[in-house]
Design a protein around this motif. Structure first.
Motif, PDB file in Angstrom:
ATOM      1  N   VAL A 182       0.841  -1.198   0.000  1.00 41.22           N
ATOM      2  CA  VAL A 182       0.000   0.000   0.000  1.00 41.22           C
ATOM      3  C   VAL A 182       0.875   1.246   0.000  1.00 41.22           C
ATOM      4  N   TYR A 183       1.923   1.215   0.794  1.00 42.12           N
ATOM      5  CA  TYR A 183       2.832   2.362   0.859  1.00 42.12           C
ATOM      6  C   TYR A 183       3.614   2.532  -0.443  1.00 42.12           C
ATOM      7  N   TRP A 184       3.918   1.450  -1.116  1.00 40.93           N
ATOM      8  CA  TRP A 184       4.581   1.573  -2.421  1.00 40.93           C
ATOM      9  C   TRP A 184       3.704   2.368  -3.396  1.00 40.93           C
ATOM     10  N   ARG A 185       2.397   2.109  -3.334  1.00 45.15           N
ATOM     11  CA  ARG A 185       1.492   2.749  -4.287  1.00 45.15           C
ATOM     12  C   ARG A 185       1.171   4.183  -3.902  1.00 45.15           C
ATOM     13  N   ASP A 186       1.180   4.462  -2.603  1.00 47.56           N
ATOM     14  CA  ASP A 186       0.780   5.789  -2.130  1.00 47.56           C
ATOM     15  C   ASP A 186       1.667   6.155  -0.943  1.00 47.56           C
ATOM     16  N   ARG A 187       2.614   7.075  -1.168  1.00 42.68           N
ATOM     17  CA  ARG A 187       3.594   7.433  -0.137  1.00 42.68           C
ATOM     18  C   ARG A 187       3.053   8.488   0.823  1.00 42.68           C
ATOM     19  N   LYS A 190       0.065   8.868   6.169  1.00 40.53           N
ATOM     20  CA  LYS A 190      -0.794   7.874   6.815  1.00 40.53           C
ATOM     21  C   LYS A 190      -0.295   6.454   6.521  1.00 40.53           C
ATOM     22  N   ASN A 191       0.036   6.185   5.269  1.00 42.48           N
ATOM     23  CA  ASN A 191       0.510   4.847   4.910  1.00 42.48           C
ATOM     24  C   ASN A 191       1.902   4.585   5.464  1.00 42.48           C
ATOM     25  N   ASP A 193       3.022   5.873   8.346  1.00 39.90           N
ATOM     26  CA  ASP A 193       2.824   5.637   9.781  1.00 39.90           C
ATOM     27  C   ASP A 193       2.303   4.227  10.052  1.00 39.90           C
ATOM     28  N   ALA A 194       1.579   3.656   9.085  1.00 40.70           N
ATOM     29  CA  ALA A 194       1.030   2.307   9.262  1.00 40.70           C
ATOM     30  C   ALA A 194       2.136   1.252   9.359  1.00 40.70           C
ATOM     31  N   LEU A 195       3.368   1.622   8.973  1.00 42.19           N
ATOM     32  CA  LEU A 195       4.487   0.676   9.018  1.00 42.19           C
ATOM     33  C   LEU A 195       5.326   0.800  10.283  1.00 42.19           C
ATOM     34  N   ASN A 196       4.957   1.720  11.162  1.00 44.05           N
ATOM     35  CA  ASN A 196       5.765   1.966  12.358  1.00 44.05           C
ATOM     36  C   ASN A 196       5.951   0.712  13.208  1.00 44.05           C
ATOM     37  N   ASN A 197       4.923  -0.144  13.233  1.00 41.03           N
ATOM     38  CA  ASN A 197       5.022  -1.328  14.085  1.00 41.03           C
ATOM     39  C   ASN A 197       6.102  -2.295  13.608  1.00 41.03           C
ATOM     40  N   LEU A 198       6.555  -2.169  12.353  1.00 44.50           N
ATOM     41  CA  LEU A 198       7.544  -3.109  11.820  1.00 44.50           C
ATOM     42  C   LEU A 198       8.932  -2.893  12.401  1.00 44.50           C
TER      43      LEU A 198
END
Length: 326
Positions: A182-187, A190-191, A193-198
């Motif tokens: 999702v983040y690849w398609r739309d930087r 919000k997208n 921040d959705a990866l912070n848990n990684l």
């Protein structure tokens, strides 16, 4: 009393006259202790494009080179147990990419944390070190970094050891990748921040423990070490930049595969089948392009070296001994 003194003198005289009767036998000669060869590992840094790049190096300076390329979120630390097992015969070089391990971690607004740039840094490092030909051990992030090196210098690659490192669409179908895609398609922020848990402690520990047959084999030092580095100020942005840029590798998959088909490097695949990030589905497609690749699917997880070093090291040594030439 006089009689006791006389008796004592007579006894001493008797002993002095016959020392052999009272001498202790000489100890039997002992065989020499077996020698133990302990490789010396050097921990060094060089400056590449103004960035200090840390690397571990061991083995004979004129030996065939084995280049160890680490994954996320670790560093050359992941190879600490393997290096001594290869260094008796091979020149082993294991760098930390910028932003990882002991290498510099410039601010992400001043340094491009992309796979293209990381590959360029590694290329310049090995060139500085005089490594003109090498077998690459690629794992996780190390796979696209190593394969980019192969596209730049195909003549330098003497072999591949692939451990949970992807080059095929089949290997990116795990749900782990969904929010990253999702983040690849739309930087958007919000997208992102959705990866912070990684980059949190729980996920770091998960990567080391999930899918392992015997967690007691896994040193907790791994996730404590990695998380301490992830928690450095600014490092989260480094990792999110790299996760976002991983998508730039996918369009290169056909070129990676063309390299495999045309060069057919000797290849050993050792893959932890329980890995939820790079599952077993990513291992078998290599055989389409390198039919003679040796493949071993292990009952292990993402960081299989932590769990199955006793199985992997003999496979790797045998592969190198049979295929690697100067």
């Amino acid at each position: 009393m006089k009689q006791l003194l006389i008796r004592g003198a007579l006894a001493a005289a008797t002993i002095a006259a016959a020392p052999a009767a009272f001498a202790f036998p000489e100890a039997a000669p002992q065989p020499p202790a077996p020698s133990i060869s302990v490789p010396v590992i050097h921990y060094r840094t060089v400056t590449v494009d103004g960035v200090k790049v840390f690397y571990r190096e061991a083995g004979p300076a004129d030996g065939p080179v084995v280049l160890l390329l680490h994954g996320f979120p670790t560093s050359s630390h992941m190879f600490r147990n393997l290096i001594p097992l290869l260094a008796g015969k091979y020149r082993v070089i294991a760098p930390d990419y910028p932003g990882y391990g002991q290498s510099d971690a410039p601010d992400h607004t001043k340094f491009a944390y992309t796979f293209a740039n990381q590959a360029d840094i590694v290329d310049k490092l090995v060139t500085q070190l005089g490594a003109k030909r090498y077998t690459m051990y690629v794992m996780d992030y190390g796979a696209p970094i190593g394969y980019r090196l192969a596209l730049k210098h195909p003549e330098r690659v003497s072999g591949l050891i692939v451990q949970n490192g992807n080059a095929y669409d089949e290997g990116l179908q795990s749900p782990f990748w969904d929010p990253i895609k999702v983040y690849w398609r739309d930087r958007s922020q919000k997208n992102r921040d959705a990866l912070n848990n990684l980059v949190t402690f729980d996920i770091t520990r998960f990567q080391y423990t999930d899918g392992m047959g015997d967690v007691s084999r896994i040193s907790p030092d791994n996730w404590v070490h990695d998380q301490a580095l992830l928690d450095r100020p600014g490092n989260r942005d480094v990792q999110l930049d790299m996760l976002g840029d991983y998508g730039s590798n996918v369009p290169l998959y056909p070129q990676f595969q063309e390299f495999f088909r045309t060069r057919r490097p000797p290849t050993l695949i050792v893959w932890g089948k329980n890995d939820k990030i790079f599952p077993e589905e990513g291992a078998h497609p290599y055989l389409r392009d390198i039919p003679k690749a040796e493949i071993h699917i292990l009952d292990s997880g993402h960081f299989a070296l932590e769990d199955r070093l006793d199985m992997m090291a003999p496979l790797i040594r045998s592969f190198l001994d049979r295929n690697l030439t100067k």
